[in-house]
Design a protein around this motif. Structure first.
Motif, PDB file in Angstrom:
ATOM      1  N   SER A   1     -28.256  59.506  12.313  1.00 50.94           N
ATOM      2  CA  SER A   1     -29.129  58.562  13.011  1.00 50.94           C
ATOM      3  C   SER A   1     -29.462  57.372  12.129  1.00 50.94           C
ATOM      4  O   SER A   1     -29.485  57.466  10.912  1.00 50.94           O
ATOM      5  CB  SER A   1     -30.425  59.233  13.472  1.00 50.94           C
ATOM      6  OG  SER A   1     -31.199  59.614  12.364  1.00 50.94           O
TER       7      SER A   1
ATOM      8  N   ARG B   1     -33.364  54.663  22.410  1.00 49.93           N
ATOM      9  CA  ARG B   1     -32.408  55.529  21.727  1.00 49.93           C
ATOM     10  C   ARG B   1     -31.018  55.313  22.314  1.00 49.93           C
ATOM     11  O   ARG B   1     -30.860  55.263  23.534  1.00 49.93           O
ATOM     12  CB  ARG B   1     -32.838  56.990  21.893  1.00 49.93           C
ATOM     13  CG  ARG B   1     -31.841  57.985  21.319  1.00 49.93           C
ATOM     14  CD  ARG B   1     -32.468  59.339  21.085  1.00 49.93           C
ATOM     15  NE  ARG B   1     -32.976  59.986  22.298  1.00 49.93           N
ATOM     16  CZ  ARG B   1     -32.943  61.321  22.486  1.00 49.93           C
ATOM     17  NH1 ARG B   1     -32.460  62.112  21.553  1.00 49.93           N
ATOM     18  NH2 ARG B   1     -33.449  61.843  23.590  1.00 49.93           N
TER      19      ARG B   1
ATOM     20  N   VAL C   1     -26.992  56.824  21.846  1.00 51.52           N
ATOM     21  CA  VAL C   1     -26.125  57.812  21.204  1.00 51.52           C
ATOM     22  C   VAL C   1     -24.669  57.390  21.379  1.00 51.52           C
ATOM     23  O   VAL C   1     -24.217  57.123  22.498  1.00 51.52           O
ATOM     24  CB  VAL C   1     -26.328  59.220  21.793  1.00 51.52           C
ATOM     25  CG1 VAL C   1     -25.386  60.227  21.121  1.00 51.52           C
ATOM     26  CG2 VAL C   1     -27.779  59.667  21.630  1.00 51.52           C
TER      27      VAL C   1
ATOM     28  N   THR D   1     -26.910  58.568  16.358  1.00 48.30           N
ATOM     29  CA  THR D   1     -28.010  58.104  17.184  1.00 48.30           C
ATOM     30  C   THR D   1     -28.604  56.848  16.562  1.00 48.30           C
ATOM     31  O   THR D   1     -28.873  56.824  15.362  1.00 48.30           O
ATOM     32  CB  THR D   1     -29.117  59.166  17.251  1.00 48.30           C
ATOM     33  OG1 THR D   1     -28.587  60.334  17.876  1.00 48.30           O
ATOM     34  CG2 THR D   1     -30.313  58.679  18.057  1.00 48.30           C
TER      35      THR D   1
ATOM     36  N   TYR E   1     -31.853  54.134  16.803  1.00 48.91           N
ATOM     37  CA  TYR E   1     -33.203  54.106  17.360  1.00 48.91           C
ATOM     38  C   TYR E   1     -33.936  52.867  16.887  1.00 48.91           C
ATOM     39  O   TYR E   1     -33.870  52.507  15.709  1.00 48.91           O
ATOM     40  CB  TYR E   1     -33.980  55.352  16.931  1.00 48.91           C
ATOM     41  CG  TYR E   1     -35.238  55.568  17.746  1.00 48.91           C
ATOM     42  CD1 TYR E   1     -35.137  55.905  19.086  1.00 48.91           C
ATOM     43  CD2 TYR E   1     -36.500  55.430  17.197  1.00 48.91           C
ATOM     44  CE1 TYR E   1     -36.261  56.094  19.860  1.00 48.91           C
ATOM     45  CE2 TYR E   1     -37.650  55.625  17.966  1.00 48.91           C
ATOM     46  CZ  TYR E   1     -37.510  55.957  19.301  1.00 48.91           C
ATOM     47  OH  TYR E   1     -38.628  56.149  20.076  1.00 48.91           O
TER      48      TYR E   1
ATOM     49  N   LEU F   1     -30.364  66.359  22.893  1.00 46.62           N
ATOM     50  CA  LEU F   1     -29.165  66.096  22.101  1.00 46.62           C
ATOM     51  C   LEU F   1     -28.440  67.384  21.736  1.00 46.62           C
ATOM     52  O   LEU F   1     -27.225  67.499  21.829  1.00 46.62           O
ATOM     53  CB  LEU F   1     -29.584  65.351  20.824  1.00 46.62           C
ATOM     54  CG  LEU F   1     -28.527  64.481  20.170  1.00 46.62           C
ATOM     55  CD1 LEU F   1     -28.021  63.433  21.148  1.00 46.62           C
ATOM     56  CD2 LEU F   1     -29.120  63.793  18.931  1.00 46.62           C
TER      57      LEU F   1
END
Lengths: 453, 463
Positions: free
Chosen positions: A49, B55, B57, B62, B64, B319
């Motif tokens: 992320s 968010r 993906v 991911t 954000y 997720l």
């Protein structure tokens, strides 16, 4: 255009504009905070992320007729800020009269200017952040065949700004940057899985050391294989610098005007008396630029300053913000701590322990039977700063005849904060500046109860 | 909070660089609190926080980004920042048709805290203070806190989900210090529910204050807790934090997937005593950890985690569930719009058994009776966990005798689950809690009937 493009001076200007709206008989304090953080997490050779976050807000404290009200909002939008001022004013009506309530006033102490902002953090490219997080995971996995992966491998950075202005003449602003690498390694041997954490933090991304954070995490994970409980016994406890910082924080948790004045400090009437062994000297010093917690101003806009708390084991005094200082009839020690969501509390900002004479290994060699603590668990549920009761889970290594021996887990260490302080045998000369800002060193404590089988 | 055409436009923008999934989470939170300490109402405080997180993906990654600016321009900017992670992808225009998710919390709020005069809230504090101080001359300090919040959320995602929730929570707590020959001791008691000001029709703050004071007074005469292993009886409603730590966290699918849990690969196995049936239940009306939808727009669910000692399932967020081709279990939660969601517990509790609570104590020769638990902590990889006892007593000859000072108990989750040899029929929920994971706190509830663990290590100082 948007609030995001205001610089620190403009935050101060916003704070001043609101503080200037004070009516006769009213004092207003406006604290404006803003932070931008990014975080890149790597997992399984991929970027798990990327988060980029910006937060900002305003906290407004109003004092009138010795009553206080507070309100905050999570935006710099001036319409909402005006409503927040109205909320804070309305809340004043319900606070009880306290003659010591009031805002800070300039006290003539000059701030130690600190250069805590590094443009290199702000301009560090996203691709470089990603590369560093991926590299951290890769290095961790390569260090030991038992390492199966990471739970997280993270690059993070942040730039924070704060400004404070009051209708009583306070105006201060500051900004700082940090960046860090942190990793939690997982290692498996047979049916056992162990974790170990490593971190490196600083103000310059180029100086972050992937190898250091990785080695730290892996060493800690693999040295615990085969750990088991040992029988209950009384032991010496060796706290390496990062663990010793926990003791420093616990020891000083109630050495402040608020705890003392409200009858919650076991050390309230002990100024001038020994509360710790002579080996222990603790100072709160946010003016030391070596610390990542260094700052020029406290949460009320007064200059930060150096305050000795315990010298050669003797309690010197307490930390104060302007309220507790006024109540105690002394000056503030510049120890107001806060964010924009709350009124100022009072507490240490940068704890620094004075160094002893022995090195880490020399200190260790002097231990007969002891525990070398790698991690504490249950600090929030097992330590009571008011009673001083102390009971925490630990994992680490046993020390036998001056050397590190078998790993240990599922045991607790029990004592009281008062007794731990008096039991300090020595402080090492191995200075380490920790991520939280503390200037720590190894600390050796005698006579602690270990509870095991 | 945000008009549907804007949501669709922002989702399309977030997907424009080739992402497989995009989500908007918007939040508007109002809060108020009042605090009394040292005999005085110190201040009232109000807060408002509003913003949205986007968010995106793409593959394993991911992205954000969040913003406090809920205008179309602000949302589009955040969507663009989050979408940067998918820059390598194909892209294209995709329009999402949003369908409202039907989710009902099953009850209504009776009195919204925002409709209650501030003076009325303040009066609760002074009543609690008066009662606690009158509990005995040894009570030397009292603090009391009132807090309410109203959190409205909206979730819209590229799967077409459009869901909203409106969570009202009200909390009250009292903390006392008692001073005696042995120094100071503390006692705290709290009530909190996902409901409005009607909380105070159901609970009496004076009773709560009396309990907090009594807890501090009792501990003045407490002796140091023992060190070493012995049987432990946990009181009904004393706190399910034992299960929250012993296995709850270890059953979160994100930790399982990373190999960071001792419960990995154990579904279908007997992991606990047959007396253990453990449930995580976000639908439990009015409890501290309940909601209509989770923070990913999934309706709350009741999930049986352990049935008669057999591990039945883990808890999932969007997720993790997507990666495993199964539905989320409604456990995707976040502290605020400033955070990514992850797998979190809701209300976690052990179902009642059939044992007589008094018999459980009477059949314990020597042990510890924990009437009230504090917080805890677990290392899910090893299963070792601790939890605090804030009110505990020694059991001697089958009877509760002397009070003990505070401390932690330590054990290993998989071992402790197997060592539960008695479960009472007297189930009760415990006080409201905040669960912390990776730097995010969320409200959780827990509950247990009276139960016994045959051996835990007591972290005391007595030999």
């Amino acid at each position: 255009m948007s609030a995001a493009h205001l610089d620190t001076d403009e935050l101060l200007a916003l704070a001043r504009r609101v503080a200037d709206r004070a009516r006769p008989g009213e004092e207003i304090e406006v604290f404006v905070g803003r932070g931008v953080t990014t975080s890149v997490k790597a997992y399984g050779g991929e970027v798990e992320s990327i988060s980029s976050a910006q937060s900002q807000g305003v906290g407004i404290r109003v004092v009138a007729d010795h009553r206080q009200g507070f309100a905050h909002c999570g935006t710099l939008d001036e319409t909402v800020v005006a409503e927040t001022l109205a909320d804070a004013r309305d809340n004043v009506r319900f606070g009880e009269v306290d003659e010591h309530l009031g805002l800070a006033r300039p006290d003539g102490v000059a701030a130690v200017e600190q250069d805590l902002w590094n443009e290199a953090v702000v301009s560090f490219a996203s691709a470089d952040k990603v590369a560093m997080a991926l590299e951290l995971e890769r290095v961790v996995k390569g260090l030991d065949p038992r390492v199966t992966g990471v739970r997280t491998a993270t690059f993070a950075d942040g730039a924070g700004e704060a400004a404070i202005a009051t209708s009583t003449g306070i105006a201060a602003a500051a900004r700082s940057t940090t960046c860090s690498l942190s990793v939690l390694a997982l290692a498996t041997d047979g049916s056992e899985t162990k974790t170990g954490g490593g971190v490196d933090i600083g103000r310059d991304p180029a100086a972050l050391d992937v190898g250091r954070a990785a080695a730290d995490a892996v060493d800690r994970a693999v040295r615990l294989f085969g750990a088991r409980p040992v029988p209950s016994q009384t032991v010496s406890v060796f706290l390496e610098p990062r663990m010793a910082a926990t003791l420093l924080a616990l020891a000083t948790a109630t050495l402040n005007g608020e705890s003392v004045q409200k009858g919650r400090s076991p050390f309230a009437d002990r100024v001038g008396e020994p509360i710790a062994a002579p080996a222990l000297t603790i100072v709160d010093d946010p003016t030391d630029p070596a610390s990542l917690g260094a700052s020029s101003f406290d949460g009320e806009g007064l200059a930060c300053r150096r305050t000795p708390l315990v010298v050669d084991g003797v309690l010197q005094g307490f930390l104060h913000n302007s309220y507790t200082a006024r109540k105690a009839g002394v000056g503030s020690t510049g120890s107001a701590v806060r964010g924009y969501r709350s009124t100022p509390g009072v507490g240490p900002q940068v704890l620094v322990v004075a160094l002893g004479h022995q090195g880490h290994d020399e200190l260790l060699a002097g231990v007969g039977t002891g525990v070398y603590v790698q991690s504490f668990s249950g600090l929030h549920s097992g330590v009571n700063p008011v009673s001083g009761d102390f009971s925490v889970g630990v994992e680490g290594l046993m020390i036998r005849d001056g050397a590190l021996a078998e790993p240990v887990r599922e045991v607790t260490l029990g004592s009281t904060i008062q007794k731990l302080l008096l039991g300090v045998r020595a402080v090492g000369n191995d200075r380490e500046w920790l991520p939280g800002g503390t200037g720590s060193a190894s600390i050796l404590i005698d006579d602690v109860r270990l509870s095991g089988t | 909070m945000i008009e549907e055409p804007v949501l669709t436009k922002v989702l399309a923008h977030a997907m424009a660089t080739g992402a497989e999934f995009a989500e908007i989470f918007a939040e508007d939170k109002r809060s108020s609190s009042a605090h009394l300490d040292d005999g005085k109402v110190e201040e009232l405080s109000s807060g408002r926080d509003r913003g949205a997180g986007i968010r995106v993906v793409a593959g394993e990654t991911t992205g954000y980004a969040h913003t406090a600016d809920l205008s179309e321009a602000g949302l589009l900017a955040a969507a663009g920042a989050a979408a940067a992670v998918a820059r390598g992808g194909g892209g294209g225009v995709r329009t999402v048709a949003l369908t409202p998710v039907a989710a009902d919390r099953g009850y209504a709020y009776e009195v919204l805290p925002e409709d209650v005069p501030k003076a009325t809230k303040v009066e609760l504090l002074t009543r609690a203070n008066d009662v606690a101080r009158s509990a005995g001359s040894s009570i030397t300090q009292v603090s009391a806190s009132y807090a309410d919040s109203r959190r409205r959320i909206l979730v819209a995602n590229s799967d077409g989900v459009l869901a909203t929730d409106d969570a009202v929570r009200t909390l009250f707590s009292v903390s006392c210090v008692a001073t005696g020959d042995t120094g100071m001791q503390t006692g705290r008691q709290a009530i909190g529910h996902t409901m409005g000001y009607e909380l105070f029709d159901r609970y009496d703050v004076e009773e709560l204050a009396g309990e907090a004071a009594q807890r501090a007074l009792t501990k003045l005469g407490a002796r140091p807790a023992p060190s070493g292993q012995m049987p432990v009886v946990i009181a009904s409603g004393g706190g399910g934090v034992l299960f929250h730590e012993a296995c709850g966290h270890g059953l979160e699918a994100d930790l399982i997937a990373k190999g960071a849990s001792v419960f990995k690969g154990r579904v279908g196995e007997q992991v606990a005593s047959p007396l253990v049936t453990l449930v995580d239940d976000g639908t439990m009306a009015r409890e501290w950890g309940c909601f209509a939808i989770d923070d990913e727009g999934r309706p709350a669910q009741r999930n049986v985690l352990i049935q008669d000692g057999v591990l039945t399932d883990y808890m999932y967020d969007y997720l993790r569930a997507r990666k495993e081709g199964r539905p989320s279990s409604g456990n995707g939660r976040r502290q605020s719009y400033q955070y990514l969601p992850m797998v979190r517990m809701t209300n976690t509790y052990l179902l009642a058994g059939t044992d007589e609570p008094d018999d459980i104590i009477a059949s314990t020769e020597k042990g510890v009776y924990v009437k009230h638990l504090g917080g805890g902590q677990v290392n899910t990889a090893t299963g070792d966990f601790v939890f605090g006892m804030t009110e505990a007593y020694l059991i001697e000859g089958g009877r509760i005798t002397e009070p003990l000072r505070e401390g932690n108990l330590i054990g290993n989750g998989p071992e402790v689950l197997r060592m539960i040899d008695a479960v009472g029929h007297d189930f009760a929920m415990g006080p409201p809690g905040t669960c912390g994971k990776d730097g995010q706190g969320v409200p959780v509830g827990d509950g247990v009937p009276t139960l016994r663990v045959t051996s835990l290590t007591i972290g005391g100082t007595a030999a």
